[in-house]
Design a protein around this motif. Sequence first.
Motif, PDB file in Angstrom:
ATOM      1  N   SER A   1       0.832  -1.208   0.000  1.00 39.73           N
ATOM      2  CA  SER A   1       0.000   0.000   0.000  1.00 39.73           C
ATOM      3  C   SER A   1       0.863   1.254   0.000  1.00 39.73           C
ATOM      4  N   GLN A   2       1.975   1.206   0.732  1.00 39.76           N
ATOM      5  CA  GLN A   2       2.872   2.358   0.774  1.00 39.76           C
ATOM      6  C   GLN A   2       3.512   2.606  -0.592  1.00 39.76           C
ATOM      7  N   GLN A   3       3.852   1.524  -1.283  1.00 36.43           N
ATOM      8  CA  GLN A   3       4.414   1.681  -2.633  1.00 36.43           C
ATOM      9  C   GLN A   3       3.434   2.389  -3.559  1.00 36.43           C
ATOM     10  N   VAL A   4       2.181   1.977  -3.506  1.00 34.72           N
ATOM     11  CA  VAL A   4       1.164   2.584  -4.365  1.00 34.72           C
ATOM     12  C   VAL A   4       0.953   4.044  -3.992  1.00 34.72           C
ATOM     13  N   SER A   5       0.893   4.322  -2.702  1.00 31.36           N
ATOM     14  CA  SER A   5       0.704   5.705  -2.255  1.00 31.36           C
ATOM     15  C   SER A   5       1.851   6.589  -2.716  1.00 31.36           C
ATOM     16  N   LYS A   6       3.087   6.063  -2.636  1.00 26.65           N
ATOM     17  CA  LYS A   6       4.238   6.826  -3.087  1.00 26.65           C
ATOM     18  C   LYS A   6       4.168   7.078  -4.589  1.00 26.65           C
ATOM     19  N   LEU A   7       3.732   6.054  -5.337  1.00 29.32           N
ATOM     20  CA  LEU A   7       3.612   6.200  -6.791  1.00 29.32           C
ATOM     21  C   LEU A   7       2.556   7.242  -7.141  1.00 29.32           C
ATOM     22  N   GLU A   8       1.425   7.203  -6.470  1.00 25.78           N
ATOM     23  CA  GLU A   8       0.364   8.184  -6.722  1.00 25.78           C
ATOM     24  C   GLU A   8       0.830   9.595  -6.369  1.00 25.78           C
ATOM     25  N   SER A   9       1.644   9.712  -5.318  1.00 24.85           N
ATOM     26  CA  SER A   9       2.166  11.028  -4.932  1.00 24.85           C
ATOM     27  C   SER A   9       3.121  11.565  -5.992  1.00 24.85           C
ATOM     28  N   GLU A  10       3.971  10.669  -6.528  1.00 23.66           N
ATOM     29  CA  GLU A  10       4.905  11.100  -7.563  1.00 23.66           C
ATOM     30  C   GLU A  10       4.177  11.557  -8.821  1.00 23.66           C
ATOM     31  N   LEU A  11       3.057  10.911  -9.128  1.00 19.00           N
ATOM     32  CA  LEU A  11       2.307  11.245 -10.335  1.00 19.00           C
ATOM     33  C   LEU A  11       1.250  12.322 -10.090  1.00 19.00           C
ATOM     34  N   SER A  12       1.032  12.635  -8.839  1.00 17.05           N
ATOM     35  CA  SER A  12       0.029  13.640  -8.454  1.00 17.05           C
ATOM     36  C   SER A  12      -1.359  13.298  -8.990  1.00 17.05           C
ATOM     37  N   THR A  13      -1.698  12.013  -8.955  1.00 17.47           N
ATOM     38  CA  THR A  13      -3.023  11.578  -9.401  1.00 17.47           C
ATOM     39  C   THR A  13      -3.347  10.232  -8.770  1.00 17.47           C
ATOM     40  N   ARG A  14      -4.627   9.962  -8.608  1.00 15.19           N
ATOM     41  CA  ARG A  14      -5.055   8.692  -8.027  1.00 15.19           C
ATOM     42  C   ARG A  14      -5.148   7.641  -9.121  1.00 15.19           C
ATOM     43  N   LEU A  15      -4.504   6.500  -8.869  1.00 14.04           N
ATOM     44  CA  LEU A  15      -4.465   5.425  -9.858  1.00 14.04           C
ATOM     45  C   LEU A  15      -5.453   4.303  -9.555  1.00 14.04           C
ATOM     46  N   LEU A  16      -5.779   4.130  -8.266  1.00 12.95           N
ATOM     47  CA  LEU A  16      -6.635   3.020  -7.861  1.00 12.95           C
ATOM     48  C   LEU A  16      -7.838   3.511  -7.070  1.00 12.95           C
ATOM     49  N   GLN A  17      -8.953   2.856  -7.296  1.00 14.98           N
ATOM     50  CA  GLN A  17     -10.182   3.143  -6.566  1.00 14.98           C
ATOM     51  C   GLN A  17     -10.470   1.959  -5.652  1.00 14.98           C
ATOM     52  N   ARG A  18     -10.473   2.195  -4.350  1.00 17.49           N
ATOM     53  CA  ARG A  18     -10.696   1.126  -3.385  1.00 17.49           C
ATOM     54  C   ARG A  18     -12.159   1.090  -2.965  1.00 17.49           C
ATOM     55  N   SER A  19     -12.726  -0.128  -2.871  1.00 19.28           N
ATOM     56  CA  SER A  19     -14.106  -0.296  -2.442  1.00 19.28           C
ATOM     57  C   SER A  19     -14.227  -1.616  -1.699  1.00 19.28           C
ATOM     58  N   ALA A  20     -15.431  -1.912  -1.219  1.00 17.78           N
ATOM     59  CA  ALA A  20     -15.660  -3.165  -0.492  1.00 17.78           C
ATOM     60  C   ALA A  20     -15.488  -4.377  -1.395  1.00 17.78           C
ATOM     61  N   LEU A  21     -15.624  -4.181  -2.707  1.00 16.58           N
ATOM     62  CA  LEU A  21     -15.519  -5.284  -3.653  1.00 16.58           C
ATOM     63  C   LEU A  21     -14.091  -5.532  -4.126  1.00 16.58           C
ATOM     64  N   GLY A  22     -13.182  -4.636  -3.764  1.00 15.56           N
ATOM     65  CA  GLY A  22     -11.803  -4.802  -4.193  1.00 15.56           C
ATOM     66  C   GLY A  22     -11.205  -3.503  -4.695  1.00 15.56           C
ATOM     67  N   VAL A  23     -10.235  -3.623  -5.575  1.00 20.01           N
ATOM     68  CA  VAL A  23      -9.508  -2.463  -6.094  1.00 20.01           C
ATOM     69  C   VAL A  23      -9.633  -2.451  -7.621  1.00 20.01           C
ATOM     70  N   THR A  24      -9.995  -1.304  -8.169  1.00 23.83           N
ATOM     71  CA  THR A  24     -10.085  -1.146  -9.613  1.00 23.83           C
ATOM     72  C   THR A  24      -9.316   0.110 -10.028  1.00 23.83           C
ATOM     73  N   PRO A  25      -8.776   0.128 -11.232  1.00 21.67           N
ATOM     74  CA  PRO A  25      -8.038   1.307 -11.684  1.00 21.67           C
ATOM     75  C   PRO A  25      -8.975   2.460 -12.038  1.00 21.67           C
ATOM     76  N   THR A  26      -8.546   3.660 -11.752  1.00 19.62           N
ATOM     77  CA  THR A  26      -9.252   4.859 -12.199  1.00 19.62           C
ATOM     78  C   THR A  26      -8.963   5.056 -13.689  1.00 19.62           C
ATOM     79  N   PRO A  27      -9.635   6.008 -14.350  1.00 18.76           N
ATOM     80  CA  PRO A  27      -9.280   6.280 -15.751  1.00 18.76           C
ATOM     81  C   PRO A  27      -7.792   6.580 -15.932  1.00 18.76           C
TER      82      PRO A  27
END
Length: 308
Positions: A33-59
């Motif tokens: 999770s920390q790796q993903v958060s760091k990656l999203e911070s570097e790109l300044s955009t959210r890459l994954l959408q988390r929900s009760a059903l799992g994780v899906t990519p954003t556009p």
Amino acid sequence: MELRQLQSFVMIVEQGSIGKAAQKLEIGTSALSQQVSKLESELSTRLLQRSALGVTPTPAGMAFLKQAQLVLRYANQAIEAAQSSRLAGYVSVGFPPSTASILGVPFTKMMAERYPDIKVHLVESLSGNLVQMMNSRQLDIAIIFSQDIAKNWSIQPLVSESMFLIGNDEFFKIYHLNDYLTQGMIPLKVLENFPLALPSASHGLRKLMEQQHYELNVSYEIDGLSLLMNAVANLCVGTIQPGSAFMNLSHQHLNFLKICSPSIDRTNYLISYPEDELSPASLAAKAVIRSCLTELIQQQAWPSAKLV
């Protein structure tokens, strides 16, 4: 940005869960999770959408996914080249069955002669499946029968093939087709009168035939070329295929007639990613495909095929 981050992101998308991806990668869920958060911070955009059903990519995540998969493929190719201690390349090429039956071996032979250090991965599948594999970055190059592809892809018409009615001796005798053999041709409207084995409605060849607005008597729907041709060889049923479909078959008792009035032609298209995204090995393979096709047609080894 590190390759490890790209690998982690791709694995999460493929698994649909951070927990499952962590198990596959054999690391802790928190660390992933920390790796993903760091990656999203570097790109300044959210890459994954988390929900009760799992994780899906954003556009943005979907756009990033395709490029991440491409980077990882090239990285793996670089590793293979370094480990083999020589300059080497890798290219994956997809052929539909009928085209593979006539082009597959000559292409492989020419690649080995011209570029012995390039590793070639050949895939034989239906045209529609090849498009899906291109979309998921599993192939570098493919030959398909449709122009309905992503706008950013490179597409080039290669060969136009005439279509034939094919059947065994019994089929031709029962349906009084032997008289047409002297002419080598048969009008399309005549095909309405007898049973045919054709691919299913989602297949490109079937769509091509339906565009002619004739009511064909389809008795069997068979998507595999080998099974379809075996059925035609052993049953009292005909089929419609290009000449490449029966060139390398051992069924000597099969007869074929070119369809006319109107003549029906199918185009083979060479598709790839934009050339500025292709590796040198992929560019070499595209050139070899064109050279190989030219030789086959000049040697009259591909019946009723014409370079476009």
